[in-house]
Motif scaffolding. Structure first.
Motif, PDB file in Angstrom:
ATOM      1  N   ARG B 106      -3.945 -24.477 -45.781  1.00  0.00           N
ATOM      2  CA  ARG B 106      -4.335 -25.239 -44.914  1.00  0.00           C
ATOM      3  C   ARG B 106      -2.727 -24.918 -43.819  1.00  0.00           C
ATOM      4  NH1 ARG B 106      -7.109 -30.344 -44.660  1.00  0.00           N
ATOM      5  NH2 ARG B 106      -8.663 -28.636 -45.156  1.00  0.00           N
ATOM      6  N   LEU B 107      -2.178 -26.240 -44.532  1.00  0.00           N
ATOM      7  CA  LEU B 107      -0.536 -26.284 -44.026  1.00  0.00           C
ATOM      8  C   LEU B 107       0.526 -25.170 -43.913  1.00  0.00           C
ATOM      9  CD1 LEU B 107       1.701 -28.327 -43.654  1.00  0.00           C
ATOM     10  CD2 LEU B 107       2.273 -28.820 -46.060  1.00  0.00           C
ATOM     11  N   ALA B 108      -0.189 -24.141 -45.226  1.00  0.00           N
ATOM     12  CA  ALA B 108       1.254 -22.789 -45.334  1.00  0.00           C
ATOM     13  C   ALA B 108       0.335 -21.858 -44.150  1.00  0.00           C
ATOM     14  CB  ALA B 108       0.543 -22.043 -46.716  1.00  0.00           C
ATOM     15  N   GLY B 109      -1.176 -22.229 -43.423  1.00  0.00           N
ATOM     16  CA  GLY B 109      -1.458 -21.204 -42.540  1.00  0.00           C
ATOM     17  C   GLY B 109      -1.150 -21.732 -41.548  1.00  0.00           C
ATOM     18  N   VAL B 111       1.471 -23.723 -40.474  1.00  0.00           N
ATOM     19  CA  VAL B 111       3.140 -22.806 -40.341  1.00  0.00           C
ATOM     20  C   VAL B 111       3.680 -21.667 -40.110  1.00  0.00           C
ATOM     21  CG1 VAL B 111       5.174 -23.008 -41.340  1.00  0.00           C
ATOM     22  CG2 VAL B 111       4.318 -24.977 -41.466  1.00  0.00           C
ATOM     23  N   THR B 112       2.616 -20.637 -40.881  1.00  0.00           N
ATOM     24  CA  THR B 112       2.620 -19.493 -39.926  1.00  0.00           C
ATOM     25  C   THR B 112       2.486 -18.792 -39.222  1.00  0.00           C
ATOM     26  OG1 THR B 112       2.002 -19.177 -42.870  1.00  0.00           O
ATOM     27  CG2 THR B 112       2.069 -16.868 -41.345  1.00  0.00           C
ATOM     28  N   ALA B 113       1.416 -19.682 -38.860  1.00  0.00           N
ATOM     29  CA  ALA B 113       0.741 -19.374 -37.369  1.00  0.00           C
ATOM     30  C   ALA B 113       2.243 -19.546 -36.216  1.00  0.00           C
ATOM     31  CB  ALA B 113      -0.428 -19.878 -36.534  1.00  0.00           C
ATOM     32  N   ILE B 114       2.389 -20.566 -36.271  1.00  0.00           N
ATOM     33  CA  ILE B 114       4.249 -21.119 -35.642  1.00  0.00           C
ATOM     34  C   ILE B 114       4.911 -20.084 -36.013  1.00  0.00           C
ATOM     35  CG2 ILE B 114       5.437 -22.365 -35.092  1.00  0.00           C
ATOM     36  CD1 ILE B 114       3.334 -24.491 -36.025  1.00  0.00           C
ATOM     37  N   CYS B 115       4.825 -20.327 -37.040  1.00  0.00           N
ATOM     38  CA  CYS B 115       6.610 -19.458 -36.800  1.00  0.00           C
ATOM     39  C   CYS B 115       6.948 -17.626 -36.896  1.00  0.00           C
ATOM     40  CB  CYS B 115       6.844 -19.322 -38.830  1.00  0.00           C
ATOM     41  SG  CYS B 115       7.651 -21.118 -39.050  1.00  0.00           S
ATOM     42  N   VAL B 116       6.021 -17.434 -37.662  1.00  0.00           N
ATOM     43  CA  VAL B 116       6.130 -15.856 -37.315  1.00  0.00           C
ATOM     44  C   VAL B 116       6.210 -15.376 -35.685  1.00  0.00           C
ATOM     45  CG1 VAL B 116       4.832 -13.606 -37.637  1.00  0.00           C
ATOM     46  CG2 VAL B 116       4.577 -15.345 -39.142  1.00  0.00           C
ATOM     47  N   PRO B 117       5.109 -15.379 -34.663  1.00  0.00           N
ATOM     48  CA  PRO B 117       5.380 -15.299 -33.450  1.00  0.00           C
ATOM     49  C   PRO B 117       6.527 -15.413 -32.956  1.00  0.00           C
ATOM     50  CG  PRO B 117       3.524 -16.558 -33.375  1.00  0.00           C
ATOM     51  CD  PRO B 117       3.823 -16.205 -34.909  1.00  0.00           C
ATOM     52  N   VAL B 118       7.136 -17.269 -33.152  1.00  0.00           N
ATOM     53  CA  VAL B 118       8.532 -17.187 -33.103  1.00  0.00           C
ATOM     54  C   VAL B 118       9.674 -16.743 -33.511  1.00  0.00           C
ATOM     55  CG1 VAL B 118       9.950 -19.673 -32.625  1.00  0.00           C
ATOM     56  CG2 VAL B 118       7.612 -19.912 -32.098  1.00  0.00           C
ATOM     57  N   SER B 119       9.665 -16.942 -34.676  1.00  0.00           N
ATOM     58  CA  SER B 119      10.841 -15.730 -35.328  1.00  0.00           C
ATOM     59  C   SER B 119      10.697 -14.431 -34.241  1.00  0.00           C
ATOM     60  CB  SER B 119      10.770 -16.440 -36.595  1.00  0.00           C
ATOM     61  OG  SER B 119       9.925 -17.244 -37.057  1.00  0.00           O
ATOM     62  N   LEU B 120       9.448 -14.175 -34.453  1.00  0.00           N
ATOM     63  CA  LEU B 120       9.961 -12.774 -34.090  1.00  0.00           C
ATOM     64  C   LEU B 120      10.548 -11.742 -32.745  1.00  0.00           C
ATOM     65  CD1 LEU B 120       6.388 -10.950 -36.072  1.00  0.00           C
ATOM     66  CD2 LEU B 120       9.248 -11.176 -36.520  1.00  0.00           C
ATOM     67  N   THR B 121      10.252 -13.060 -32.044  1.00  0.00           N
ATOM     68  CA  THR B 121      10.306 -13.445 -30.451  1.00  0.00           C
ATOM     69  C   THR B 121      11.963 -13.125 -30.594  1.00  0.00           C
ATOM     70  OG1 THR B 121       8.165 -13.964 -30.103  1.00  0.00           O
ATOM     71  CG2 THR B 121      10.187 -13.684 -28.113  1.00  0.00           C
ATOM     72  N   LEU B 122      12.220 -14.851 -30.950  1.00  0.00           N
ATOM     73  CA  LEU B 122      13.569 -15.359 -30.895  1.00  0.00           C
ATOM     74  C   LEU B 122      14.657 -14.030 -31.566  1.00  0.00           C
ATOM     75  CD1 LEU B 122      13.458 -18.707 -31.922  1.00  0.00           C
ATOM     76  CD2 LEU B 122      14.324 -18.033 -29.267  1.00  0.00           C
ATOM     77  N   GLY B 123      14.285 -13.355 -33.414  1.00  0.00           N
ATOM     78  CA  GLY B 123      14.907 -12.699 -34.060  1.00  0.00           C
ATOM     79  C   GLY B 123      15.706 -11.698 -32.824  1.00  0.00           C
ATOM     80  N   ILE B 124      13.762 -10.219 -32.112  1.00  0.00           N
ATOM     81  CA  ILE B 124      14.169  -9.730 -31.368  1.00  0.00           C
ATOM     82  C   ILE B 124      14.783 -10.356 -30.643  1.00  0.00           C
ATOM     83  CG2 ILE B 124      13.029  -8.333 -30.194  1.00  0.00           C
ATOM     84  CD1 ILE B 124      11.070  -8.256 -32.452  1.00  0.00           C
ATOM     85  N   ALA B 125      15.049 -11.029 -29.981  1.00  0.00           N
ATOM     86  CA  ALA B 125      15.306 -11.279 -28.414  1.00  0.00           C
ATOM     87  C   ALA B 125      17.565 -11.535 -28.995  1.00  0.00           C
ATOM     88  CB  ALA B 125      15.200 -12.237 -28.039  1.00  0.00           C
ATOM     89  N   TYR B 187      -0.132 -33.650 -38.886  1.00  0.00           N
ATOM     90  CA  TYR B 187       0.741 -32.355 -39.467  1.00  0.00           C
ATOM     91  C   TYR B 187       1.733 -32.278 -38.965  1.00  0.00           C
ATOM     92  CZ  TYR B 187      -3.259 -30.660 -42.670  1.00  0.00           C
ATOM     93  OH  TYR B 187      -4.051 -30.870 -43.807  1.00  0.00           O
ATOM     94  N   ALA B 188       1.912 -33.524 -38.117  1.00  0.00           N
ATOM     95  CA  ALA B 188       3.217 -32.589 -36.845  1.00  0.00           C
ATOM     96  C   ALA B 188       4.370 -32.889 -38.072  1.00  0.00           C
ATOM     97  CB  ALA B 188       3.027 -33.728 -35.632  1.00  0.00           C
ATOM     98  N   MET B 189       5.116 -33.984 -38.602  1.00  0.00           N
ATOM     99  CA  MET B 189       5.700 -33.572 -39.288  1.00  0.00           C
ATOM    100  C   MET B 189       6.132 -32.879 -40.526  1.00  0.00           C
ATOM    101  SD  MET B 189       7.747 -37.446 -39.565  1.00  0.00           S
ATOM    102  CE  MET B 189       5.946 -38.610 -39.771  1.00  0.00           C
ATOM    103  N   PRO B 190       5.735 -32.771 -41.250  1.00  0.00           N
ATOM    104  CA  PRO B 190       5.192 -31.780 -42.555  1.00  0.00           C
ATOM    105  C   PRO B 190       5.359 -29.948 -42.282  1.00  0.00           C
ATOM    106  CG  PRO B 190       3.148 -33.026 -42.983  1.00  0.00           C
ATOM    107  CD  PRO B 190       3.916 -33.453 -42.141  1.00  0.00           C
ATOM    108  N   VAL B 191       4.941 -29.756 -40.585  1.00  0.00           N
ATOM    109  CA  VAL B 191       4.176 -28.274 -40.369  1.00  0.00           C
ATOM    110  C   VAL B 191       6.292 -27.966 -39.921  1.00  0.00           C
ATOM    111  CG1 VAL B 191       3.867 -27.367 -38.086  1.00  0.00           C
ATOM    112  CG2 VAL B 191       2.520 -28.089 -39.740  1.00  0.00           C
TER     113      VAL B 191
END
Lengths: 537, 319, 288
Positions: B106-109, B111-125, B187-191
């Motif tokens: 659940r925690l991994a899910g 974090v993934t749901a947040i990080c993957v879109p954010v990172s790809l967008t920022l990285g590509i930009a 979940y806020a802080m661990p995430v």
């Protein structure tokens, strides 16, 4: 100021009086009791007033108590025989009871037992309290006690106190409420031994410890090893008082900071065993108070007498003078410690020998002794590990002192994982950590008798062994004390175990948590706090 | 292309290989555990481990059978879906693991749901506007975030949000998560703590991979032909960078299941990382094996997905 | 690209500068900080004002003062001296481990991509399996089997970080390997070593170095985590991560003892990545 407290009056006596009040003793009975012990009437009244004020905080019922210990793993167990971590002790205390227990003053009190008696300290009669029931409704009988005690003799159980229990050669039920125990040799300490957390009483025939069926103040509702446990109040608890809280949840937060922060943020009511360095952070914080316990836990530097360099005359004595006890007490333990004098009986024990000063820090003398031993200038390894509380810092303190006198020590930090089976007792110079034990007899027979299982420095003395047996069987307090004092002196001077300090335990708790008092068996009221504390809203 | 027989053949091949890899890891973990000093009986008895007591307990636990035989029968059990029982507390491993695995996933899910879109967008930009202040800002921020030790980020977060501001609970587990709001708070802080690390990694790798493909001749050609900068990156450079990016993302994410011990410890969150640590420290072979298998399966799933993406995104690799 | 062209003045050092490489200000700052720490790593022992393990102050988490420039730690030791001494371990171990891990990973990754076939499959699965072994277990086994020393520590870290580096490099190389110019070179009959060094490597160097920079950061941080396995630096010395960890209780007190080691780590890791992002441009420009 005529009503002054008598000068020889101690906290222990305060506790005794408080307890008598709690038991419901009348003022008249109390004064009689006090005068019996030589306290003047006026002083007696003021003492009663003070104790009365302490008791006047009437416990409140209700509330959900949440507390955190510091160690947990999948090895967490509800089997009292296997209990090895503080977390286990706390849970066992909540769910089970012992025959006897030690009160705040270190005196033996009866719990499930009504009486524990013997005329020769060898054959003992234990009668049980009537009408005590297990959580499943079964009534406590002598069969349960016999079963619970005999388990420790069975090696397949994996009892932590197998070596102590071995002296009970015969454990039999005389009738429904009476148990007879025969010992290999006389031991006047049996009532104290039975107060060890491992000797909790379980129901006859219990082999499944996935939940706890005890007589304790809380009924186990949930238990997940390594995660948490939840107990609800036992409505049929046999004691007149307590428990006060409705539920008791217990888990461990291994990280010290996280534990302190959790109590500061109000997520938990009590954080056990916090680092002395966190005290500064807690000072002046509204809503959080600390409770300090001097219990006799210590971390020691062991030098084996049967190996190099410990077998060279003068080396161990030199090390004793090189140990900067004040730096250990002040810098490492931040004052939350008592300076030790290389013997294991702490000042919280009534057999403590007060006439035995600690060796002072004297590097020059140490240097001379090392020179005499022919080791000065040689690089000597010291094995240390985070497995033993503060041992790495202590090793560094010794190393620094050595550097000043041209004695280079090589500090070897080894993994905490497997430390007790691979390095402790084995390396020529290493650190150990010993939990508090209630009697000198247990300490000496576990740690210093010639064939003791944990003879850390391989101390050998026939005289010592003889004295141990003699004191054990003696019912004459005066004589026992005298023997134990002499034994402490022998250990302090001749054994290779350097005990620089006794570590105090600090529990931080919300100030809404009331009724918590120090207990010599350890922090959290000797791990039994759950049934004694209550929550003010 | 998904329907082509070669793709299915490839999938079948990869599954077989993954299975063999698992088996190899299992044997390796067994021999590694055997190398460790001490066994369950000794560790459970701790300071009370006298030779007789150890022998007695070993026999009672069935540890007197040769370790290799025990391992083989565990492996046989696993084939039928039975993970065995923990040596230490005699609880079914499936029971011990399931709850905590759900927690970890659940925690991994999240974090993934947040990080993957954010990172790809920022990285590509960042790659698109390489050398701009935006790019530099993102770069410095990401490196700064990962340069702070995780335990410090976590401790600081608790200190600020739980102790000083009193907005969030200091512990993520054990608080009553009976409402969505409470769950978000728990979940806020661990995430956040994990997202810092994981995002920073992914942003940097995405940026680097995209920039490298921008430099390749055919993308330069596209630019010469007059394609716009964003079109160039999205249509020409990105597909070619997808393979390396997928691999970098997979490597970052694989850490989320078994490697989050610090977050689990500080936020008191019972997941499988702590379970593995417990299992190793008590030499609980069936539990060590089960945890290792879980980590390995999650890792293999991620990298297999990454390999698939790499192959599908590059037409030349599909042959 | 635009940024790098603004400044082309070269450094007066026997570095790429004199050889006609373009090197921008950000890269120079990065390099300067790295060199600074490298110098400290060598001379730290002699410039530290106090012995590294000496308790100089009975108080703890002391403030910044004339005697103790960065305050004192949890035992009352001088943090400034401890950071100077720690530089050697942090810089040395991280640099050694990251070089081994990435050099190994990149070279193997490129070879696997170029040769392909069974070799690629076997190597890839082997390294996947290696990555599948939990590093905690691996660490403990290493300590139990071969004991602990700085060399063992570096090698262990290299083994732990090699598979990831390999996987990423291989994924990049596989893509480049399908490009026309590689096909042409192969058709010319060039040897694997030529393909790797002249065709593949120049085209993956950017991401691969970015990966190296990240791995460097991880290794700096993970050092302190390994010390509880007994694998770390031996007391009284400590690497920077360990300095943060052992003083973490000072965080709530705002103690300089926890802030300065963090700054030291950040300055080093940010510089390394800044330098990598702004490598002298001739290396990066394959096209000319």
């Amino acid at each position: 100021m005529t009503h002054k407290t008598p000068t020889n009056w101690t906290d222990r006596d305060d506790a005794m009086v408080e307890q008598a009040i709690r038991r419901g003793a009348s003022r008249r009975e109390l004064l009689k009791m006090l005068m019996g012990s030589g306290v003047a009437l006026g002083a007696g009244s003021s003492l009663l007033l003070r104790a009365g004020q302490a008791v006047a905080q009437t416990p409140k019922t209700g509330g959900d108590l949440r507390a955190a210990g510091w160690s947990a793993s999948t090895a967490d167990t509800l089997d009292p025989a296997k209990a090895s971590l503080s977390t286990d002790y706390t849970r066992c205390c909540a769910f089970y009871n012992r025959l006897t227990f030690l009160d705040e003053a270190g005196e033996v009190q009866m719990e499930l037992a009504d009486t524990v008696e013997s005329s020769d300290a060898k054959t003992w009669q234990i009668t049980l309290k009537p009408d005590v029931t297990f959580h499943d409704g079964k009534t406590l009988t002598s069969a349960d006690v016999v079963y619970s005690l005999r388990r420790h003799l069975d090696e397949s159980v994996g009892s932590q106190v197998n070596s102590i229990a071995k002296q009970m050669t015969e454990i039999t039920a005389v009738d429904d409420r009476t148990v007879k125990i025969v010992l290999t040799e006389a031991n006047a300490d049996l009532p104290t031994i039975l107060s060890l957390h491992h000797f909790m009483i379980v129901a006859d025939g219990t082999t499944d410890f996935s939940t706890a069926n005890g007589t304790g103040a809380f009924v186990c509702e949930t238990f997940e090893p390594g995660v948490r446990s939840l107990g609800v109040r036992n409505e049929n608890y046999f004691k007149a008082e307590g428990p006060y809280v409705d539920t008791f949840e217990y888990f461990a937060i291994t990280d010290n900071n996280a534990r302190v922060n959790a109590v500061l943020s109000g997520d938990i009511h009590l954080a056990a065993a916090i680092n002395p360095r966190s005290m500064r952070m807690l000072e002046g914080q509204p809503g959080v108070v600390t409770s300090v316990t001097n219990s006799g836990n210590y971390t020691n530097l062991n030098i084996r007498l049967d190996m190099d360099p410990g077998q060279k005359a003068g080396f161990i004595e030199g090390m004793k003078y090189l140990m900067n006890r004040e730096a250990v007490q002040q810098s490492i333990l931040r004052g939350l410690a008592e300076i030790g004098n290389d013997q294991p009986v702490s000042s919280s024990n009534r057999y403590h020998n007060p006439n035995l000063p600690a060796k002072e820090f004297d590097p020059e003398r140490a240097r001379a002794l090392f020179e005499q031993a022919g080791v000065l200038g040689q690089s000597v390894p010291i094995v240390t590990s985070s497995a033993a509380n503060s041992a790495i810092d202590m090793a560094v303190v010794v190393q620094q002192a050595g550097q000043q006198i041209g004695m280079p020590f090589e500090v070897q930090r080894v993994p905490a994982d497997g430390y007790w089976s691979n390095y402790w007792l084995k390396s020529p110079i290493h650190f150990g950590n010993i939990n508090p034990r209630p009697t000198p007899d247990i300490l000496f027979s576990l740690l210093y008798q010639s064939d003791a299982p944990w003879n850390e420095s391989r101390y050998q003395s026939e005289k010592f062994d003889r004295m141990l047996v003699e004191a054990r069987g003696s019912l004459d307090e005066e004589k026992r004390t005298q023997i134990y004092w002499e034994m402490q002196e022998m250990v302090a001077n001749d054994a290779g175990t350097i005990i620089p300090a006794f570590l105090s335990g600090v529990d931080a708790h919300a100030d809404s948590l009331k009724g918590l008092r120090p207990n010599p068996l350890g922090g959290q009221m000797g791990y039994a706090f759950a049934e004694y504390v209550w929550l003010e809203s | 292309m998904l329907r082509s027989p070669t793709t299915w053949l490839l999938v079948g091949q990869r599954l077989t290989i993954a299975f063999i890899t698992l088996l190899i890891v299992s044997f390796a973990v067994f021999f590694a555990t055997e190398l460790l000093p001490g066994d369950v009986a000794q560790i459970l008895l701790g300071q009370a481990a006298t030779p007789e007591a150890v022998a007695g307990l070993r026999e009672a636990m069935g540890l007197d059978r040769p370790a290799f035989l025990r391992f083989l029968s565990w492996l046989g059990g696993l084939a039928t879906g039975d993970m065995g029982r923990s040596y230490v507390n005699d609880i079914e491993i499936a029971e011990l693991v399931s709850g905590r695995l759900v927690n970890s996933l659940r925690l991994a899910g999240i974090v993934t749901a947040i990080c993957v879109p954010v990172s790809l967008t920022l990285g590509i930009a960042a790659a698109m506007w390489r050398g701009s202040w935006f790019d530099r800002g993102v770069s410095i921020m990401t490196i700064s975030f990962i340069s702070v030790p995780e335990f410090m980020v976590a401790t600081l977060a608790v200190l600020i949000f739980a102790v000083w501001l009193d907005w969030l609970p200091a512990l993520s587990y054990g608080v009553n998560v009976d409402s969505l709001g409470a769950m978000l708070r728990a979940y806020a802080m661990p995430v956040i703590t994990l997202s810092f690390v994981v995002c920073a990694q992914m942003i940097r790798m995405t940026r680097a991979a995209v920039i490298e493909t921008i430099n390749t001749p055919y993308v330069e050609m596209a630019l010469l032909k007059g394609a716009s900068r964003s079109r160039m990156v999205l249509v020409h450079a990105l597909p070619n960078a997808l393979g390396p990016i997928a691999n970098a993302v997979a490597l970052s994410l694989s850490y989320l299941v078994g490697g989050v011990i610090i977050v689990e410890t500080i936020f008191n969150y019972p997941g499988v990382a702590k379970l593995m640590v417990d299992a190793v420290s008590t030499r609980d072979l069936p539990l060590i094996q089960s945890c290792a298998m879980i980590f390995c399966v999650s890792y293999l799933t991620l990298i297999t997905l990454a390999d698939m993406i790499a192959i599908l995104s590059n037409p030349r690799l599909r042959q | 690209m635009t940024m790098t062209k603004q400044r082309t003045r070269s450094l007066r050092l026997p570095t790429p500068a004199n050889l006609g490489y373009r090197f921008n200000w950000a890269g120079r700052i990065g390099l300067t900080v790295i060199l600074f720490w490298a110098v400290i790593a060598v001379i730290g022992r002699w410039v530290a004002p106090y012995p590294v393990g000496e308790i100089v102050d009975f108080d703890y988490f002391g403030p910044v003062s004339g005697d103790y420039w960065m305050g004192t730690d949890y035992l009352g030791r001088d943090i400034f001296s401890r950071i100077l001494m720690g530089a050697r371990y942090t810089v040395g171990i991280a640099l050694g481990a990251v070089t081994l891990a990435c050099a190994g990973g990149i070279v193997l990754g490129m070879i696997a991509a170029v040769i392909g076939g069974l070799f690629d499959t076997c190597l890839s699965r082997f390294l996947d399996a290696l990555n599948g072994i939990p590093s905690l277990l691996f660490g403990i086994v290493v300590v139990a089997a071969v004991g602990t020393s700085i060399t063992v520590l570096i090698l262990t870290l290299a083994v732990i970080y090699l598979p990831g580096s390999y996987r990423f490099a291989r994924a990049l190389a596989v893509n480049v390997n399908t490009m026309d110019f590689v096909t042409v070179a192969r058709a010319r009959g060039e040897k694997t070593s030529y393909l790797i060094t002249r065709e593949i490597f120049p085209n993956i160097v950017g991401p691969v170095f970015a990966d190296l920079g990240l791995r460097f950061v991880f290794i700096v941080l993970v050092l302190s985590g390994l010390s509880f396995l007994g694998l770390g630096v031996q007391p009284p010395n400590a690497d920077w991560g360990a300095l943060v960890r052992e003083n973490i209780e000072g965080l709530s007190l705002g103690a300089p003892a926890v802030v300065f080691p963090c700054l030291a780590i950040a300055s080093l890791t940010i510089s390394v990545n800044l330098f990598i992002d702004n490598l002298p441009t001739k290396i990066r420009d394959r096209s000319d």
